[in-house]
Design a protein around this motif. Structure first.
Motif, mmCIF file in Angstrom:
data_model
loop_
_atom_site.group_PDB
_atom_site.id
_atom_site.type_symbol
_atom_site.label_atom_id
_atom_site.label_comp_id
_atom_site.label_asym_id
_atom_site.label_seq_id
_atom_site.Cartn_x
_atom_site.Cartn_y
_atom_site.Cartn_z
ATOM 1 N N HIS A 1 0.834 -1.198 0.000
ATOM 2 C CA HIS A 1 0.000 0.000 0.000
ATOM 3 C C HIS A 1 0.872 1.254 0.000
ATOM 4 O O HIS A 1 1.876 1.313 0.689
ATOM 5 N N TYR A 2 0.476 2.245 -0.794
ATOM 6 C CA TYR A 2 1.180 3.528 -0.813
ATOM 7 C C TYR A 2 0.169 4.664 -0.662
ATOM 8 O O TYR A 2 -1.030 4.484 -0.864
ATOM 9 N N ARG A 3 0.684 5.820 -0.293
ATOM 10 C CA ARG A 3 -0.123 7.029 -0.164
ATOM 11 C C ARG A 3 0.616 8.166 -0.853
ATOM 12 O O ARG A 3 1.836 8.254 -0.753
ATOM 13 N N VAL A 4 -0.119 9.041 -1.510
ATOM 14 C CA VAL A 4 0.487 10.236 -2.076
ATOM 15 C C VAL A 4 0.082 11.399 -1.183
ATOM 16 O O VAL A 4 -1.099 11.692 -1.017
ATOM 17 N N ARG A 5 1.090 12.039 -0.596
ATOM 18 C CA ARG A 5 0.878 13.191 0.274
ATOM 19 C C ARG A 5 1.940 14.226 -0.067
ATOM 20 O O ARG A 5 3.106 13.880 -0.260
ATOM 21 N N ASN A 6 1.529 15.471 -0.141
ATOM 22 C CA ASN A 6 2.459 16.558 -0.477
ATOM 23 C C ASN A 6 3.251 16.254 -1.736
ATOM 24 O O ASN A 6 4.459 16.463 -1.802
ATOM 25 N N ARG A 7 2.560 15.688 -2.716
ATOM 26 C CA ARG A 7 3.122 15.356 -4.032
ATOM 27 C C ARG A 7 4.209 14.281 -3.989
ATOM 28 O O ARG A 7 4.954 14.109 -4.934
ATOM 29 N N GLN A 8 4.314 13.568 -2.894
ATOM 30 C CA GLN A 8 5.309 12.507 -2.750
ATOM 31 C C GLN A 8 4.623 11.168 -2.499
ATOM 32 O O GLN A 8 3.649 11.105 -1.752
ATOM 33 N N VAL A 9 5.142 10.112 -3.124
ATOM 34 C CA VAL A 9 4.644 8.761 -2.875
ATOM 35 C C VAL A 9 5.339 8.256 -1.618
ATOM 36 O O VAL A 9 6.565 8.286 -1.522
ATOM 37 N N LYS A 10 4.535 7.818 -0.650
ATOM 38 C CA LYS A 10 5.081 7.385 0.634
ATOM 39 C C LYS A 10 4.554 6.014 1.007
ATOM 40 O O LYS A 10 3.448 5.641 0.650
ATOM 41 N N PHE A 11 5.383 5.303 1.748
ATOM 42 C CA PHE A 11 4.968 4.030 2.323
ATOM 43 C C PHE A 11 4.721 4.298 3.808
ATOM 44 O O PHE A 11 4.120 5.294 4.146
ATOM 45 N N ALA A 12 5.186 3.455 4.670
ATOM 46 C CA ALA A 12 4.933 3.606 6.100
ATOM 47 C C ALA A 12 5.494 4.907 6.645
ATOM 48 O O ALA A 12 4.893 5.542 7.495
ATOM 49 N N THR A 13 6.660 5.292 6.177
ATOM 50 C CA THR A 13 7.319 6.474 6.719
ATOM 51 C C THR A 13 8.263 7.049 5.683
ATOM 52 O O THR A 13 8.644 6.377 4.737
ATOM 53 N N ASN A 14 8.625 8.292 5.868
ATOM 54 C CA ASN A 14 9.629 8.899 4.999
ATOM 55 C C ASN A 14 10.843 9.349 5.815
ATOM 56 O O ASN A 14 11.611 10.185 5.384
ATOM 57 N N ALA A 15 10.994 8.760 7.022
ATOM 58 C CA ALA A 15 12.136 9.092 7.872
ATOM 59 C C ALA A 15 12.528 7.878 8.710
ATOM 60 O O ALA A 15 11.692 7.040 9.033
ATOM 61 N N PHE A 16 13.810 7.810 9.037
ATOM 62 C CA PHE A 16 14.313 6.770 9.920
ATOM 63 C C PHE A 16 15.023 7.468 11.072
ATOM 64 O O PHE A 16 15.955 8.236 10.865
ATOM 65 N N PHE A 17 14.570 7.224 12.286
ATOM 66 C CA PHE A 17 15.118 7.878 13.467
ATOM 67 C C PHE A 17 16.162 6.984 14.127
ATOM 68 O O PHE A 17 15.993 5.775 14.183
ATOM 69 N N PHE A 18 17.226 7.605 14.605
ATOM 70 C CA PHE A 18 18.283 6.864 15.291
ATOM 71 C C PHE A 18 18.845 7.721 16.409
ATOM 72 O O PHE A 18 18.527 8.907 16.519
ATOM 73 N N LYS A 19 19.689 7.107 17.229
ATOM 74 C CA LYS A 19 20.280 7.816 18.362
ATOM 75 C C LYS A 19 21.144 8.970 17.874
ATOM 76 O O LYS A 19 21.824 8.863 16.854
ATOM 77 N N GLU A 20 21.117 10.040 18.620
ATOM 78 C CA GLU A 20 21.922 11.210 18.293
ATOM 79 C C GLU A 20 23.400 10.818 18.203
ATOM 80 O O GLU A 20 23.902 10.046 19.013
ATOM 81 N N GLY A 21 24.068 11.324 17.187
ATOM 82 C CA GLY A 21 25.486 11.047 17.009
ATOM 83 C C GLY A 21 25.789 9.812 16.183
ATOM 84 O O GLY A 21 26.957 9.503 15.936
ATOM 85 N N GLU A 22 24.766 9.058 15.732
ATOM 86 C CA GLU A 22 24.999 7.845 14.953
ATOM 87 C C GLU A 22 24.752 8.042 13.456
ATOM 88 O O GLU A 22 24.616 7.082 12.715
ATOM 89 N N GLY A 23 24.718 9.282 13.009
ATOM 90 C CA GLY A 23 24.452 9.574 11.603
ATOM 91 C C GLY A 23 25.426 8.934 10.646
ATOM 92 O O GLY A 23 25.035 8.430 9.594
#
Length: 162
Positions: free
Chosen positions: A109-131
């Protein structure tokens, strides 16, 4: 009387929240593993604090196939068929229109929001300093259950967990 209404409301809310948590846990445990390739990006421009913005190659391919109104992609939802390689990497096959799926195919399943095709999320969060650790990311691992996807982790080009 107001206390009884408040208590019943609280019980209903807690029941719904716990049911939602239970469903997500089942999704994580029983969903099919699928890897979606990240779209080419410049990791340095994506690192902002403790998350990485994500785009996926399959999403770009969906975007190309969807109808546009005055060259603008309208908000909408749908499903896409992906083919799965032996290593569970998914590639775009077609937009889903009710057709039967082959053994090596899956509906997502996909969703189009703000002209972008998205799945579950458009970001991955991690601990600070692990970029730096996630700069090598080339795939997102998802669990798929009845078309719905949950992002689990990021993987490098050899499908090694970061």
């Amino acid at each position: 009387m107001a206390n009884k209404i408040a208590l019943v409301s609280l019980i209903i809310v807690l029941t719904l929240v716990n049911w939602s948590i239970y469903k997500k846990e089942q999704h994580l445990k029983e969903g099919e593993v699928v890897y979606l390739e990240l779209a080419p990006v410049d990791p340095r421009s994506l690192m902002q604090g403790d998350y990485m913005a994500l785009r996926f190659k399959v999403a770009n391919e969906i975007r190309e196939k969807l109808p546009k109104k005055n060259t603008i992609l309208e908000p909408q939802e749908g499903d896409v068929i992906v083919s799965l390689a032996e290593n569970r990497v998914a590639t775009y096959k077609a937009l889903y229109k009710g057709q039967d799926l082959a053994v090596n195919e899956l509906r997502i399943h996909y969703r189009v929001r703000n002209r972008q095709v998205k799945f579950a999320t458009n970001a991955f969060f991690f601990k600070e300093g692990e970029g730096k650790r996630y700069e090598a990311a080339r795939y997102g691992e998802f669990r798929v259950d009845n078309g719905e996807v949950l992002l689990i982790n990021l993987y490098d080009k050899e499908l090694k967990r970061l």
